[in-house]
Design a protein around this motif. Sequence first.
Motif, PDB file in Angstrom:
ATOM      1  N   ALA A  59       0.840  -1.203   0.000  1.00 45.74           N
ATOM      2  CA  ALA A  59       0.000   0.000   0.000  1.00 45.74           C
ATOM      3  C   ALA A  59       0.873   1.251   0.000  1.00 45.74           C
ATOM      4  N   GLU A  60       1.924   1.241   0.803  1.00 43.53           N
ATOM      5  CA  GLU A  60       2.831   2.397   0.859  1.00 43.53           C
ATOM      6  C   GLU A  60       3.557   2.601  -0.465  1.00 43.53           C
ATOM      7  N   ARG A  61       4.046   1.527  -1.061  1.00 42.92           N
ATOM      8  CA  ARG A  61       4.812   1.630  -2.308  1.00 42.92           C
ATOM      9  C   ARG A  61       3.960   2.058  -3.495  1.00 42.92           C
ATOM     10  N   THR A  62       2.673   1.750  -3.435  1.00 44.44           N
ATOM     11  CA  THR A  62       1.790   2.105  -4.547  1.00 44.44           C
ATOM     12  C   THR A  62       0.938   3.332  -4.225  1.00 44.44           C
ATOM     13  N   ALA A  67      -8.268   0.069   1.779  1.00 45.16           N
ATOM     14  CA  ALA A  67      -9.482  -0.400   1.099  1.00 45.16           C
ATOM     15  C   ALA A  67      -9.241  -0.563  -0.399  1.00 45.16           C
ATOM     16  N   CYS A  68      -8.586   0.405  -0.990  1.00 44.37           N
ATOM     17  CA  CYS A  68      -8.296   0.344  -2.428  1.00 44.37           C
ATOM     18  C   CYS A  68      -7.375  -0.839  -2.729  1.00 44.37           C
ATOM     19  N   LEU A  69      -6.344  -1.006  -1.910  1.00 40.92           N
ATOM     20  CA  LEU A  69      -5.408  -2.107  -2.149  1.00 40.92           C
ATOM     21  C   LEU A  69      -6.107  -3.454  -1.986  1.00 40.92           C
ATOM     22  N   THR A  70      -6.967  -3.571  -0.996  1.00 41.33           N
ATOM     23  CA  THR A  70      -7.694  -4.829  -0.800  1.00 41.33           C
ATOM     24  C   THR A  70      -8.516  -5.166  -2.040  1.00 41.33           C
ATOM     25  N   ASN A  71      -9.194  -4.180  -2.608  1.00 41.68           N
ATOM     26  CA  ASN A  71      -9.974  -4.377  -3.819  1.00 41.68           C
ATOM     27  C   ASN A  71      -9.071  -4.809  -4.985  1.00 41.68           C
ATOM     28  N   LEU A  72      -7.932  -4.142  -5.135  1.00 37.41           N
ATOM     29  CA  LEU A  72      -6.982  -4.512  -6.195  1.00 37.41           C
ATOM     30  C   LEU A  72      -6.471  -5.941  -5.994  1.00 37.41           C
ATOM     31  N   MET A  73      -6.158  -6.284  -4.744  1.00 34.66           N
ATOM     32  CA  MET A  73      -5.651  -7.621  -4.437  1.00 34.66           C
ATOM     33  C   MET A  73      -6.709  -8.678  -4.755  1.00 34.66           C
ATOM     34  N   ASN A  74      -7.961  -8.403  -4.399  1.00 32.52           N
ATOM     35  CA  ASN A  74      -9.039  -9.344  -4.698  1.00 32.52           C
ATOM     36  C   ASN A  74      -9.151  -9.575  -6.203  1.00 32.52           C
ATOM     37  N   ASN A  75      -9.083  -8.500  -6.979  1.00 34.62           N
ATOM     38  CA  ASN A  75      -9.171  -8.629  -8.435  1.00 34.62           C
ATOM     39  C   ASN A  75      -7.970  -9.376  -9.016  1.00 34.62           C
TER      40      ASN A  75
END
Length: 146
Positions: A59-62, A67-75
């Motif tokens: 999350a820090e690097r991007t 919440a946004c990272l969790t959604n990206l990870m799920n996809n």
Amino acid sequence: MREGTEFRELMLQVFRTRMAFRRAMQRTLKRNNAGITFEMLQVLSSLWHEQGITQQVLAERTAKDKACLTNLMNNLEKKGYVRREEDPTDRRSKLVFLTNEGEEFRNQIRPILDQVYVNAEQTIGLEGIKVMMSELNSVYNVLENI
């Protein structure tokens, strides 16, 4: 002209340049039917450099919120490109790894994405890039020390 106006314009141009880069990469992904967004690419790119990092580090690097990272990870998991594992040293954390499919995707898409960099480098020239890097590093250092 007010003090700081030139610096404000510089920061706006940096932002506009970042957005132009994002659009160029998004067009490249779309043209090549990559099936991912620029934001997904940011996550994958971080994992291409280092795997087994926590979602917090990712999350820090991007520069994404949780919440946004969790959604990206799920996809990305649905696409089969990443997997999350419990961190053996901290059960509350998940470590993120590329899957074999994620590695294959990297091998397919990297040469296509690299061409964006090659084209820009050829157009701007190495000397121009070196000058801009030096200047941007100076700006970075000033901002970090304010």
